[in-house]
Design an enzyme around this catalytic site. Structure first.
Site, PDB file in Angstrom:
ATOM      1  N   ARG A  14       0.818  -1.235   0.000  1.00 57.64           N
ATOM      2  CA  ARG A  14       0.000   0.000   0.000  1.00 57.64           C
ATOM      3  C   ARG A  14       0.842   1.271   0.000  1.00 57.64           C
ATOM      4  O   ARG A  14       0.362   2.337   0.382  1.00 57.64           O
ATOM      5  CB  ARG A  14      -0.968   0.026   1.179  1.00 57.64           C
ATOM      6  CG  ARG A  14      -1.933  -1.141   1.180  1.00 57.64           C
ATOM      7  CD  ARG A  14      -3.141  -0.861   2.036  1.00 57.64           C
ATOM      8  NE  ARG A  14      -4.017  -2.015   2.052  1.00 57.64           N
ATOM      9  CZ  ARG A  14      -3.935  -2.996   2.958  1.00 57.64           C
ATOM     10  NH1 ARG A  14      -3.038  -2.928   3.916  1.00 57.64           N
ATOM     11  NH2 ARG A  14      -4.750  -4.011   2.899  1.00 57.64           N
ATOM     12  N   HIS A  70      -3.562  17.454 -24.021  1.00 53.66           N
ATOM     13  CA  HIS A  70      -3.424  16.023 -23.730  1.00 53.66           C
ATOM     14  C   HIS A  70      -4.640  15.186 -24.121  1.00 53.66           C
ATOM     15  O   HIS A  70      -4.509  13.987 -24.364  1.00 53.66           O
ATOM     16  CB  HIS A  70      -3.097  15.809 -22.254  1.00 53.66           C
ATOM     17  CG  HIS A  70      -1.658  16.097 -21.916  1.00 53.66           C
ATOM     18  ND1 HIS A  70      -1.055  17.307 -22.189  1.00 53.66           N
ATOM     19  CD2 HIS A  70      -0.697  15.334 -21.344  1.00 53.66           C
ATOM     20  CE1 HIS A  70       0.201  17.271 -21.783  1.00 53.66           C
ATOM     21  NE2 HIS A  70       0.447  16.086 -21.273  1.00 53.66           N
ATOM     22  N   LYS A  79       5.636  23.265 -12.257  1.00 56.89           N
ATOM     23  CA  LYS A  79       4.959  22.000 -11.918  1.00 56.89           C
ATOM     24  C   LYS A  79       4.855  21.845 -10.409  1.00 56.89           C
ATOM     25  O   LYS A  79       3.832  21.380  -9.880  1.00 56.89           O
ATOM     26  CB  LYS A  79       5.706  20.814 -12.535  1.00 56.89           C
ATOM     27  CG  LYS A  79       5.063  19.487 -12.188  1.00 56.89           C
ATOM     28  CD  LYS A  79       4.470  18.765 -13.349  1.00 56.89           C
ATOM     29  CE  LYS A  79       3.576  17.613 -12.894  1.00 56.89           C
ATOM     30  NZ  LYS A  79       3.519  16.525 -13.823  1.00 56.89           N
ATOM     31  N   GLU A  89       6.722  19.612 -23.701  1.00 54.16           N
ATOM     32  CA  GLU A  89       6.164  19.803 -22.349  1.00 54.16           C
ATOM     33  C   GLU A  89       6.701  21.092 -21.724  1.00 54.16           C
ATOM     34  O   GLU A  89       6.031  21.715 -20.895  1.00 54.16           O
ATOM     35  CB  GLU A  89       6.460  18.588 -21.461  1.00 54.16           C
ATOM     36  CG  GLU A  89       5.869  17.259 -21.947  1.00 54.16           C
ATOM     37  CD  GLU A  89       4.376  17.061 -21.613  1.00 54.16           C
ATOM     38  OE1 GLU A  89       3.679  18.042 -21.284  1.00 54.16           O
ATOM     39  OE2 GLU A  89       3.911  15.906 -21.717  1.00 54.16           O
ATOM     40  N   ARG A 104      -4.669  21.840 -11.477  1.00 52.73           N
ATOM     41  CA  ARG A 104      -3.704  20.877 -12.025  1.00 52.73           C
ATOM     42  C   ARG A 104      -4.120  20.409 -13.418  1.00 52.73           C
ATOM     43  O   ARG A 104      -3.279  20.059 -14.244  1.00 52.73           O
ATOM     44  CB  ARG A 104      -3.529  19.684 -11.085  1.00 52.73           C
ATOM     45  CG  ARG A 104      -2.518  18.692 -11.620  1.00 52.73           C
ATOM     46  CD  ARG A 104      -2.089  17.644 -10.636  1.00 52.73           C
ATOM     47  NE  ARG A 104      -1.056  16.811 -11.244  1.00 52.73           N
ATOM     48  CZ  ARG A 104      -0.265  15.997 -10.599  1.00 52.73           C
ATOM     49  NH1 ARG A 104      -0.366  15.882  -9.299  1.00 52.73           N
ATOM     50  NH2 ARG A 104       0.645  15.284 -11.242  1.00 52.73           N
ATOM     51  N   HIS A 126       4.962  10.516 -26.942  1.00 46.24           N
ATOM     52  CA  HIS A 126       4.050  11.313 -26.117  1.00 46.24           C
ATOM     53  C   HIS A 126       4.261  12.821 -26.315  1.00 46.24           C
ATOM     54  O   HIS A 126       3.300  13.568 -26.531  1.00 46.24           O
ATOM     55  CB  HIS A 126       4.215  10.934 -24.645  1.00 46.24           C
ATOM     56  CG  HIS A 126       3.335  11.724 -23.727  1.00 46.24           C
ATOM     57  ND1 HIS A 126       1.963  11.605 -23.726  1.00 46.24           N
ATOM     58  CD2 HIS A 126       3.618  12.680 -22.804  1.00 46.24           C
ATOM     59  CE1 HIS A 126       1.440  12.431 -22.834  1.00 46.24           C
ATOM     60  NE2 HIS A 126       2.425  13.097 -22.266  1.00 46.24           N
ATOM     61  N   ASN A 180      -2.847  19.470 -18.441  1.00 50.38           N
ATOM     62  CA  ASN A 180      -3.277  18.546 -19.495  1.00 50.38           C
ATOM     63  C   ASN A 180      -3.578  19.273 -20.801  1.00 50.38           C
ATOM     64  O   ASN A 180      -4.207  18.697 -21.697  1.00 50.38           O
ATOM     65  CB  ASN A 180      -4.511  17.773 -19.031  1.00 50.38           C
ATOM     66  CG  ASN A 180      -4.216  16.901 -17.834  1.00 50.38           C
ATOM     67  OD1 ASN A 180      -3.137  16.308 -17.742  1.00 50.38           O
ATOM     68  ND2 ASN A 180      -5.140  16.827 -16.893  1.00 50.38           N
ATOM     69  N   LYS A 207       1.914  11.628 -10.190  1.00 47.36           N
ATOM     70  CA  LYS A 207       1.008  10.809 -11.009  1.00 47.36           C
ATOM     71  C   LYS A 207       1.770   9.575 -11.459  1.00 47.36           C
ATOM     72  O   LYS A 207       2.860   9.692 -12.031  1.00 47.36           O
ATOM     73  CB  LYS A 207       0.531  11.578 -12.241  1.00 47.36           C
ATOM     74  CG  LYS A 207      -0.677  12.446 -11.983  1.00 47.36           C
ATOM     75  CD  LYS A 207      -1.212  12.969 -13.304  1.00 47.36           C
ATOM     76  CE  LYS A 207      -2.358  13.924 -13.094  1.00 47.36           C
ATOM     77  NZ  LYS A 207      -2.816  14.513 -14.371  1.00 47.36           N
ATOM     78  N   GLU A 227      -5.547  16.951  -8.525  1.00 43.39           N
ATOM     79  CA  GLU A 227      -6.228  17.430  -9.732  1.00 43.39           C
ATOM     80  C   GLU A 227      -7.722  17.662  -9.516  1.00 43.39           C
ATOM     81  O   GLU A 227      -8.568  17.218 -10.291  1.00 43.39           O
ATOM     82  CB  GLU A 227      -5.994  16.467 -10.905  1.00 43.39           C
ATOM     83  CG  GLU A 227      -6.254  17.146 -12.246  1.00 43.39           C
ATOM     84  CD  GLU A 227      -5.824  16.307 -13.442  1.00 43.39           C
ATOM     85  OE1 GLU A 227      -4.656  15.903 -13.495  1.00 43.39           O
ATOM     86  OE2 GLU A 227      -6.659  16.073 -14.315  1.00 43.39           O
ATOM     87  N   HIS A 232      -3.594  12.017 -26.066  1.00 45.89           N
ATOM     88  CA  HIS A 232      -3.830  10.642 -25.606  1.00 45.89           C
ATOM     89  C   HIS A 232      -4.655   9.861 -26.630  1.00 45.89           C
ATOM     90  O   HIS A 232      -4.429   8.672 -26.850  1.00 45.89           O
ATOM     91  CB  HIS A 232      -4.527  10.644 -24.249  1.00 45.89           C
ATOM     92  CG  HIS A 232      -3.603  11.031 -23.123  1.00 45.89           C
ATOM     93  ND1 HIS A 232      -4.041  11.224 -21.835  1.00 45.89           N
ATOM     94  CD2 HIS A 232      -2.272  11.254 -23.100  1.00 45.89           C
ATOM     95  CE1 HIS A 232      -3.000  11.544 -21.067  1.00 45.89           C
ATOM     96  NE2 HIS A 232      -1.919  11.573 -21.810  1.00 45.89           N
TER      97      HIS A 232
END
Ligand code: NAD
Ligand code: GLY
Length: 363
Positions: A123, A250, A229, A187, A243, A268, A247, A145, A239, A254
């Protein structure tokens, strides 16, 4: 050795260290090894270049520790359940306890996958991010992330799990393939596009230096990106709000990546470049911003050697279907990060699907 430090505050604070030669800094690498088990996870390109230095540094600082290394295949196609399972199995085989630490040495694929394994093992164990691609240095290693891809979509299985520390050794960029350097620059441009118009001016002025791998320019771009960031993810780690601005581009990216097949076609960063241009064009069509701003962004990305149009052969309807499964899509329909102009991004919900489809068909 001069290093820059960027602090990330909030509930799980950590430091981003930026400097030339940090992978040989035994004290820094071992500082976050609380227990006796360290697993260095890397890929088949990066491990032969830097794996030995990391293991040697850890061994010299912590001769009592049990070290293991796991080398995975390189590239987006490797960001799978199977390879995630190999990380978990390696932890189990070494008997890793709850105070174990994973050192994720590589690009964003390794960082995301090893970080997700760290989030899951017992965990949650520590993960020190050692990013070696520009993209990982300026984006994926910071903010917690973690994820893997599934055939239905990118990063659909994952967790928020902040790193224990990030050590960016800028010397590793010297072996980064030029295409991957350009992908990372996409980025970097993103931060300017969403919140820092002055950064776009700076990037315009330093584009040639960055492409020529000028160390001063690269370090400045990395530090400025990491500060952005860090600030955003400190304020909104999960998020719930701002945040999502990270994206920008994105949702399109994606969809392109999933539709063309992971590891095939655009990488990417390249897909993000195309996605940002599409987001800027969509903003202009919806009357939020001028087309001049979209053109300026396009010109900068082209100068940086990045693609700005959807690759041929991708079906607009199929891309739209992918977008409906994107994590940014909510019950109220398609949700995009659009902008009011350079440096002024915002979240826009309920975007008209027909406007998106028209844009995809025309691009
Ligand atoms: P990558 O990890 O595939 O690395 C790109 C290529 O460069 C690989 O072949 C790798 O082996 C090689 N490489 C890396 N460093 C090198 C070096 N110093 N010398 C030689 N070769 C080197 O891809 P990436 O662009 O680093 O990361 C993309 C991934 O990051 C995607 O899966 C994306 O979803 C993820 N990502 C995550 C976040 C996040 O917040 N977690 C943010 C952005 C992107
Ligand atoms: N790269 C997007 C994020 O970290 O939120």
């Amino acid at each position: 050795m001069s290093t820059t430090q960027v602090e990330v505050g909030g509930g799980a604070p950590y430091t981003i260290h930026i400097g030339d030669g940090l992978l040989g800094d035994a004290t820094l690498l071992a500082r976050h090894l609380r227990g006796r088990h360290a697993l260095v996870v890397s890929d088949e390109h990066v491990s032969p270049l830097y794996g030995g230095a990391v293991v040697a540094a850890l061994q010299s600082a912590r001769p009592d520790a049990r070290l293991a290394t796991l080398v995975l295949p390189a590239g987006e196609a490797a960001k799978t359940f199977e390879n995630f399972n190999r990380v978990i199995t390696a932890l189990a085989d070494m008997g890793a306890t709850r105070d174990a630490c994973i050192h994720a040495l590589g690009g964003g694929v390794i960082g995301d996958m090893a970080g997700f394994a760290a989030a899951c093992w017992m965990r949650g164990i520590d993960c020190v991010q050692l990013p070696t691609s520009l993209l990982a240095m300026v984006d994926s290693s910071v903010g917690g992330k973690t994820a893997i891809d599934i055939p239905q979509g990118k990063n659909l299985v994952g967790a928020f799990h902040p790193p224990r520390a990030v050590a960016i050794d800028t010397a590793t960029l010297r072996t980064l393939p030029p295409r991957e350097l350009r992908a990372g620059l996409a980025e970097v441009v993103k931060y300017g596009a969403i919140i820092d118009a002055g950064f776009i001016d700076w990037l315009d002025a330093h584009a040639d230096a960055l492409l020529a791998m000028d160390a001063t320019a690269l370090s400045a771009a990395i530090a400025r990106s990491c500060r952005h960031k860090a600030a955003i993810t400190e304020r909104d780690p999960l998020e719930h709000g701002e945040r999502a601005l990270l994206n920008f581009g994105h949702t399109f990216a994606h969809a392109i990546e999933a539709e063309q097949g992971y590891g095939a076609g655009l990488n990417h960063g390249e897909a993000v470049a195309v996605g940002m241009v599409l987001a800027a064009k969509l903003s202009a069509r919806l009357g939020m911003a001028t087309m001049d701003d979209a053109t300026r962004l396009t010109t900068l990305l082209e100068r940086l050697g990045l693609p700005v149009r959807i690759p041929g052969g991708l079906d607009a309807d199929a891309l739209l279907a992918r977008m409906r499964l994107d994590k940014k899509t909510a019950a109220d329909g398609l949700r995009f990060i659009l902008w009011d102009g350079i440096g002024r991004a915002r979240i826009v919900a309920g975007v008209d699907e027909s406007a998106v489809l028209q844009l995809l068909r025309e691009d």
